[in-house]
Write an enzyme that holds these catalytic residues in place. Structure first.
Site: not given
Ligand code: AMP
Ligand code: MG
Length: 520
Positions: A120, A282-283
């Protein structure tokens, strides 16, 4: 496009034709006269599991380093609507623009292959979504703006160096022609951030098509929250790929679209010699933009297995591993989407696997085509072209030649009248050169045309690491003139700018940057 109606058995409630209208109710006709930007925050209207509302931290002494007026105007700002005296306040989150509704986004992700179920926005927040006068939607995000509920043990802050670095590299990536998040502003906060030593704190204002990542899907998948995977999928399709929203197999088409966007992006990186350095799930943006400029770098001298990231001990994210990692990350997205289908059907998994195979083949084709264009081979690929390309790449690698300059200089040898001493005349070169000449000749294009094609894809200027380090060093002393200068040079990366030739050169041995670090 494959059509296999009836195989994927989406739940009955999963109808792509019906969209919750309140998600996208931008009304460009009703622009507020005085608003700097037209905000319409659709993500903040999703269920609360998607995000947490936050306030940017107070900072003692906000000071603007620079901002991107051109980009602000593209986003709809009128000249003068952001007075100079307010810029520092706005771009550090001290003053919220009307319509902004700050939230931190929840996501998970595979980091270096290990799954982390809760990541997050730990040092970032979404100010809101700006709708441009032409109706395009962009996220406006602050990075380095303080703690959120997702900060874990971090301080939510960013030191100056990574902020300058992301500003320069993301803007350069845009000017080099690749999809990327962009930088709207950089500001210092007036408070120290503690890493190995105390460093000046800074905040970057970033603009993105969205911040939905493969890891956002994983966040709901690991929680078994099918309802919200569905919502996220619907939202993502409507926001980024609306042309497929009414298709009965939109989930599969979505996978294909995200995959194609990633293939286009990563082949583009590789053609420019760019190593992302931290291709965690997450990237990986589902909009196909480059996101997160942490331990990234454009290569100086060429090596197939080049790694920059100080934490990438096993070369997972090395230059030539990027195709495999792209597919690996897409498989993780596929895992999430499979949850929405009849998982007992082997046919369903096969659909995704077939799609991955097609994407793998597409990657190979697109990369080959892009690399051959760099060599001036612009027509159909012929047998032997790949072998020719690899002769050149192996030659560059064994002679430790600068990737960018070697490709750029090669255009001067299209008619064999250049100064061949630029290239060491090894046996590998003697083998490559006549074959390349012969192949160029077979195109019947004329030297000018070939040179033009090569110079259009082989930049003169890239954001070289050793130059970024100099910019940061000066910035730490409070001098941002180099930062501004470097940004100006990189606005025209494909043009010779003699007065800035210092930015073109490869580093001297003592200037070589061997490792880059995450912005944490
Ligand atoms: P990154 O490596 O930049 O992609 O970040 C990975 C995760 O670590 C994200 O959830 C970030 O929000 C979080 N993170 C990185 N740096 C910090 C920090 N200084 N404070 C809090 N969270 C951070
Ligand atoms: Mg990240």
């Amino acid at each position: 496009m494959r059509r296999t109606a009836g195989l994927c058995n989406l739940p009955a409630s999963f109808t792509f034709g019906v969209w919750p209208r309140q998600w996208f109710n931008a009304q460009p006709g009703k622009r507020e006269k005085k608003a700097v930007f037209q905000f319409d925050n659709t993500y903040a209207r999703l269920p609360e599991k998607f995000f947490t509302r936050v306030k940017p931290a107070r900072v003692p002494k906000p000071e603007l380093i620079g901002w991107n007026l051109e980009l602000a105007q593209q986003l709809g700002a009128q000249p003068g609507s952001l007075p100079d005296e307010e810029l520092a306040e706005v771009f550090t989150g001290q003053k919220l623009l009307p319509g902004s509704d700050p939230i931190a986004l929840a996501y998970a992700g595979h980091q270096f292959g290990q799954f982390v179920h809760q990541l997050g926005d730990g040092r970032a927040l979404l100010l809101g979504e700006v709708v441009t006068p032409s109706g395009r939607r962009h996220d406006l995000q602050l990075k380095g703006s303080g703690k959120t509920v997702y900060s874990r043990n971090g301080d939510g802050k960013a030191p100056l160096g990574p902020v300058l670095r992301e500003y320069i590299v993301s803007e350069a990536m845009h000017r080099l022609g690749l999809p990327t998040t962009r930088s709207l502003a950089a500001a210092t906060t007036g408070e120290p951030v503690y890493r190995e030593r105390a460093l000046p704190g800074a905040i970057l204002t970033r603009v993105a098509a969205s911040h939905i990542r493969v890891g956002t899907f994983e966040y709901f998948a690991v929680r078994g929250d099918l309802e919200n995977i569905k919502r996220l999928l619907q939202y993502s399709i409507q926001r980024h790929y609306p042309e497929i929203q009414n298709d009965s197999e939109a989930w599969l088409l979505f996978f294909q679209k995200v995959g194609e966007a990633q293939v286009e992006l990563v082949t583009g990186w590789m053609a420019l010699g760019f190593i992302h350095g931290v291709m965690n799930t997450d990237n990986m943006s589902i909009a196909g933009e480059t996101i997160d400029f942490g331990p990234c770098a454009f290569m100086d001298h060429f090596r197939f297995d080049k790694v920059f990231s100080s934490i990438d001990q096993f070369g997972r994210y090395s230059y030539s591993n990027q195709p495999q990692i792209t597919l690996w990350n897409l498989s993780r997205l596929g895992d999430c989407l499979l949850l929405l289908t009849d998982q007992t059907s082997r046919e369903t998994a096969k659909l995704l696997n077939d799609e991955l195979d097609s994407l793998s083949a597409l990657f190979e084709r697109r990369l080959t085509a892009k690399m051959l264009t760099k060599l001036g081979i612009t027509k159909d690929v012929e047998p032997g072209d790949r072998a020719l390309l690899f002769k050149w790449l192996r030659y560059m690698e064994s002679e430790q030649l600068d990737y960018t300059l070697s490709f750029r200089n090669l255009a001067n040898f299209v008619e064999s009248d250049g100064d061949l001493n630029i290239f060491p005349r090894t046996s590998a070169f003697q083998e490559f050169y006549p074959l390349w000449q012969k192949r160029l000749g077979s195109q019947h294009l004329g030297a000018e045309t070939i040179r033009g094609a090569m110079n259009g894809v082989n930049p003169v200027f890239i954001p070289r690491n050793h130059k970024i380090e100099q910019v940061i060093e000066a910035g730490l002393q409070g001098d941002f003139s180099l930062f501004h200068e470097m940004n100006e040079v990189l606005k025209k990366p494909y043009e010779e700018q003699e007065e800035f030739s210092g930015y073109k050169s490869a580093p001297q041995p003592e200037q070589v940057v061997r490792a880059t670090f995450c912005g944490t």
